[in-house]
Enzyme design. Structure first.
Site, mmCIF file in Angstrom:
data_model
loop_
_atom_site.group_PDB
_atom_site.id
_atom_site.type_symbol
_atom_site.label_atom_id
_atom_site.label_comp_id
_atom_site.label_asym_id
_atom_site.label_seq_id
_atom_site.Cartn_x
_atom_site.Cartn_y
_atom_site.Cartn_z
ATOM 1 N N TYR A 131 0.827 -1.202 0.000
ATOM 2 C CA TYR A 131 0.000 0.000 0.000
ATOM 3 C C TYR A 131 0.867 1.261 0.000
ATOM 4 O O TYR A 131 0.656 2.178 -0.807
ATOM 5 C CB TYR A 131 -0.914 -0.018 1.221
ATOM 6 C CG TYR A 131 -1.762 1.215 1.390
ATOM 7 C CD1 TYR A 131 -2.912 1.400 0.633
ATOM 8 C CD2 TYR A 131 -1.414 2.205 2.317
ATOM 9 C CE1 TYR A 131 -3.703 2.532 0.783
ATOM 10 C CE2 TYR A 131 -2.201 3.334 2.475
ATOM 11 C CZ TYR A 131 -3.342 3.496 1.708
ATOM 12 O OH TYR A 131 -4.107 4.620 1.865
ATOM 13 N N LYS A 135 1.190 4.152 -2.980
ATOM 14 C CA LYS A 135 0.834 5.546 -2.752
ATOM 15 C C LYS A 135 2.025 6.475 -3.002
ATOM 16 O O LYS A 135 1.853 7.599 -3.514
ATOM 17 C CB LYS A 135 0.289 5.739 -1.345
ATOM 18 C CG LYS A 135 -1.036 5.033 -1.090
ATOM 19 C CD LYS A 135 -2.134 5.507 -2.037
ATOM 20 C CE LYS A 135 -3.486 4.924 -1.692
ATOM 21 N NZ LYS A 135 -4.573 5.400 -2.569
#
Length: 227
Positions: A131, A135
């Site tokens: 994740y 990002k």
């Protein structure tokens, strides 16, 4: 105070907690909001062109896009499979790339794209390697896109939320919420509307000279010393 009357905005992942808040704030500002609700509306890696063209056709124009659709699974890095890694990267990075590329051909000069990134793009948490990496890459994609689409008058930015409240979070993760409150100078969790406000600003004429920027919306938690 921001008037987006007559503007058409596509919000992906609008069925989620943050996405619904973003869509609502655009609607409050007078914009016509086209909501892409997530998985049920199709894989954005392959359906981006269709989703964008349908948004344009619905109102005859497209002025802004918010790439909000994403996933945040938890998996320790030593146990993570390539498939688990790829699934997160595909959803959080490849899909926004595809949507942005499709939208850029329809956005007018003055149009904008906003990616919903995360403070984990620079402050990773355990179990979030895929994740956080996705990002961080999304923030860099926005900067690169700002560079290449800027001559056409299209702005590309990111909004990086901190911890956002959702139903049940206080009872499901009381220790995490308590840590956040003690670390954040403004002492509260964010709301979906806080993120929506940032997105509305970046899509408005008030941000007409802002592009390639990562707007952190975290109650000041990343200002806290780590030593």
């Amino acid at each position: 105070m921001i008037d987006l009357s007559g503007k058409v905005v596509l919000v992906t992942g609008a069925g989620g907690t943050i996405g619904s808040g973003i869509a609502q704030r655009f609607s409050d500002a007078g914009a016509l909001v086209v909501r892409h609700n997530g998985v049920e509306d199709g894989d954005l890696r392959t359906s981006a062109q269709r989703v964008v063209e349908e948004a344009f056709a619905r109102h005859g124009r497209l002025d802004a896009v918010v790439n909000n659709a994403g996933v945040q699974p938890v998996e320790p890095l030593p146990d993570m499979t390539v498939s688990q890694w790829q699934s997160v990267v595909d959803t959080n990075l490849t899909a926004p790339f595809a949507v942005t590329q499709a939208a850029a051909s329809l956005l007018p000069a003055g149009g904008s794209v906003t990616h919903i990134a995360s403070i984990e793009g620079s402050h990773p948490a355990p179990g979030h390697a895929h994740y956080a990496a996705s990002k961080a890459a999304l923030i860099m994609h926005a900067r690169a896109a700002a560079l290449e689409y800027g001559p056409r008058g299209i702005r590309v930015n990111t909004v990086s939320p901190g911890l956002i409240t959702r139903p049940g979070i206080e009872s499901q993760w009381p220790e995490g919420v308590a840590r956040w409150r003690s670390a954040a100078p403004l002492t509260r969790l964010g709301t979906p509307e806080d993120i929506g406000n940032a997105c509305v600003f970046l899509a408005s004429d008030l941000a007409s000279w802002i592009t390639g920027h990562d707007l952190v919306v975290d109650g000041g938690v990343t200002a806290r010393p780590t030593w």
